[in-house]
Enzyme design. Structure first.
Site, mmCIF file in Angstrom:
data_model
loop_
_atom_site.group_PDB
_atom_site.id
_atom_site.type_symbol
_atom_site.label_atom_id
_atom_site.label_comp_id
_atom_site.label_asym_id
_atom_site.label_seq_id
_atom_site.Cartn_x
_atom_site.Cartn_y
_atom_site.Cartn_z
ATOM 1 N N ARG A 102 68.434 21.937 19.489
ATOM 2 C CA ARG A 102 67.794 23.248 19.505
ATOM 3 C C ARG A 102 66.424 23.213 20.163
ATOM 4 O O ARG A 102 66.065 24.104 20.951
ATOM 5 C CB ARG A 102 67.667 23.774 18.076
ATOM 6 C CG ARG A 102 67.183 25.200 17.965
ATOM 7 C CD ARG A 102 68.265 26.177 18.406
ATOM 8 N NE ARG A 102 68.143 26.577 19.790
ATOM 9 C CZ ARG A 102 69.160 27.037 20.525
ATOM 10 N NH1 ARG A 102 70.371 27.144 20.002
ATOM 11 N NH2 ARG A 102 68.983 27.396 21.770
ATOM 12 N N LYS A 137 48.287 35.688 30.419
ATOM 13 C CA LYS A 137 49.104 36.333 29.378
ATOM 14 C C LYS A 137 50.260 35.406 29.010
ATOM 15 O O LYS A 137 51.415 35.619 29.381
ATOM 16 C CB LYS A 137 49.600 37.693 29.859
ATOM 17 C CG LYS A 137 48.467 38.687 30.078
ATOM 18 C CD LYS A 137 48.966 40.012 30.633
ATOM 19 C CE LYS A 137 47.806 40.979 30.848
ATOM 20 N NZ LYS A 137 48.237 42.262 31.440
ATOM 21 N N LYS A 169 35.313 41.443 34.061
ATOM 22 C CA LYS A 169 36.165 42.588 33.827
ATOM 23 C C LYS A 169 35.341 43.769 33.329
ATOM 24 O O LYS A 169 34.120 43.682 33.200
ATOM 25 C CB LYS A 169 37.275 42.215 32.840
ATOM 26 C CG LYS A 169 38.179 41.099 33.377
ATOM 27 C CD LYS A 169 39.193 40.636 32.360
ATOM 28 C CE LYS A 169 40.259 41.679 32.092
ATOM 29 N NZ LYS A 169 41.148 41.887 33.264
ATOM 30 N N GLU A 197 36.770 42.234 38.742
ATOM 31 C CA GLU A 197 37.738 43.319 38.622
ATOM 32 C C GLU A 197 37.051 44.634 38.965
ATOM 33 O O GLU A 197 36.025 44.982 38.387
ATOM 34 C CB GLU A 197 38.290 43.364 37.197
ATOM 35 C CG GLU A 197 39.251 44.515 36.942
ATOM 36 C CD GLU A 197 39.641 44.609 35.477
ATOM 37 O OE1 GLU A 197 40.574 43.893 35.069
ATOM 38 O OE2 GLU A 197 38.980 45.381 34.744
ATOM 39 N N ASP A 218 42.238 46.601 40.413
ATOM 40 C CA ASP A 218 42.990 46.891 39.195
ATOM 41 C C ASP A 218 43.630 48.275 39.215
ATOM 42 O O ASP A 218 42.943 49.296 39.400
ATOM 43 C CB ASP A 218 42.054 46.769 37.990
ATOM 44 C CG ASP A 218 42.797 46.866 36.671
ATOM 45 O OD1 ASP A 218 43.860 46.241 36.545
ATOM 46 O OD2 ASP A 218 42.291 47.552 35.767
#
Length: 281
Positions: A102, A137, A169, A197, A218
């Protein structure tokens, strides 16, 4: 050949994954059902067309529980194979192989799923000259593996973490007061790679004037991206990001951006359909 990746401890990963599965009691099913001296032959195979990733890790799981297992790798990571393709052939102690099954499958299914989705995005922008990037991410603890899988699918890795490039950002800008001020502070800190960004055309000039080395455009549509690329005029790489899908990525790439980054490669890729079938020797 031992599977190695920078910043990845294979032995620790195998130990912790098996410990999670074995708990305090071990594999009670195999211990009860399988004779201690039983030998099994097994084949890991794809049940659908996939890009393969993670076979070296699967081998490590089997070897951890049966150091004498005989393994024949039939394809290499990064290969695109049709459904029904045999990936690994192994022969060893039945209890050990069933116990490791597994963990080995989960890893290969997950990484091959990422590699397969990545390849579909790479194919979608073929011929445009734009390069596909992954993002941060990723599942906590699996970043190095998941970014390895995107490479197997044909993407290029974006920054690995918070340490290897600055990315300014919207929240950084909000606290610093402006795009230009945020970039100037990064320059003053001696940071070489400064990604900024921007979500409006009027932010581009202040970012470049202050010393940005890479612009992340963006959530801009193709027309706005073309305008941005023209304004940047090759001074720094440009990257389209935000809400990119398989059905929209080509139009985005055709705007002339250097890169397109896609979070769903690691955030949303389904597991590949891969199985492991054992036959008594």
């Amino acid at each position: 050949m031992t599977f190695t990746l920078d910043r990845f401890d294979l032995d620790a990963f195998v130990r912790s994954t098996l410990a999670e599965d074995l708990g305090d009691g071990g594999d009670i099913t195999s211990a009860a059902v399988i004779p201690a001296d039983a030998v099994f032959d097994g084949v890991m195979d794809s049940r659908e067309a996939i890009v393969v990733a993670g076979l070296g890790i699967a081998e490590a799981f089997f070897r951890a529980l049966d150091p004498d297992v005989a393994i024949e790798r039939l394809v290499e990571d990064g290969a695109f194979v049709p459904g029904g393709t045999d990936l690994l052939r192994l022969r060893g102690k039945a209890r050990a192989l069933l116990t490791a099954e597994r963990s080995a499958l989960n890893t290969v299914q997950h990484l091959s799923g990422i590699a397969t989705m990545t390849r579909s995005y790479v194919d979608a922008i073929a011929g445009t000259g734009t390069i596909l990037l992954d993002t941060r991410k990723t599942i906590p603890g699996l970043r190095v593996l998941e970014k390895y899988a995107t490479r197997m699918g044909g993407a290029t890795n974006h920054r690995m973490g918070l340490w290897d490039a600055a990315m300014i950002k919207d929240n950084h800008v909000a606290v610093a007061g402006s795009v230009g001020e945020a970039v100037r502070r990064a320059v003053d800190a001696g940071i070489a790679n400064i990604i900024v960004e921007v979500d409006r055309i009027d932010q581009i000039a202040p970012a470049l004037d202050a010393g940005a080395t890479h612009l992340l455009l963006d959530n801009m549509g193709p027309d706005t991206l073309r305008e941005a690329v023209k304004l940047v005029d090759g001074r720094v790489p440009t990257e389209a990001s935000g809400g990119v899908r398989l059905d929209t990525i080509r139009a985005i790439a055709q705007s002339g951006v250097t890169y397109v980054s896609v979070g769903r490669l690691t955030q949303s890729a389904p597991a590949a359909d891969i199985g492991l079938d054992f036959t008594a020797a």
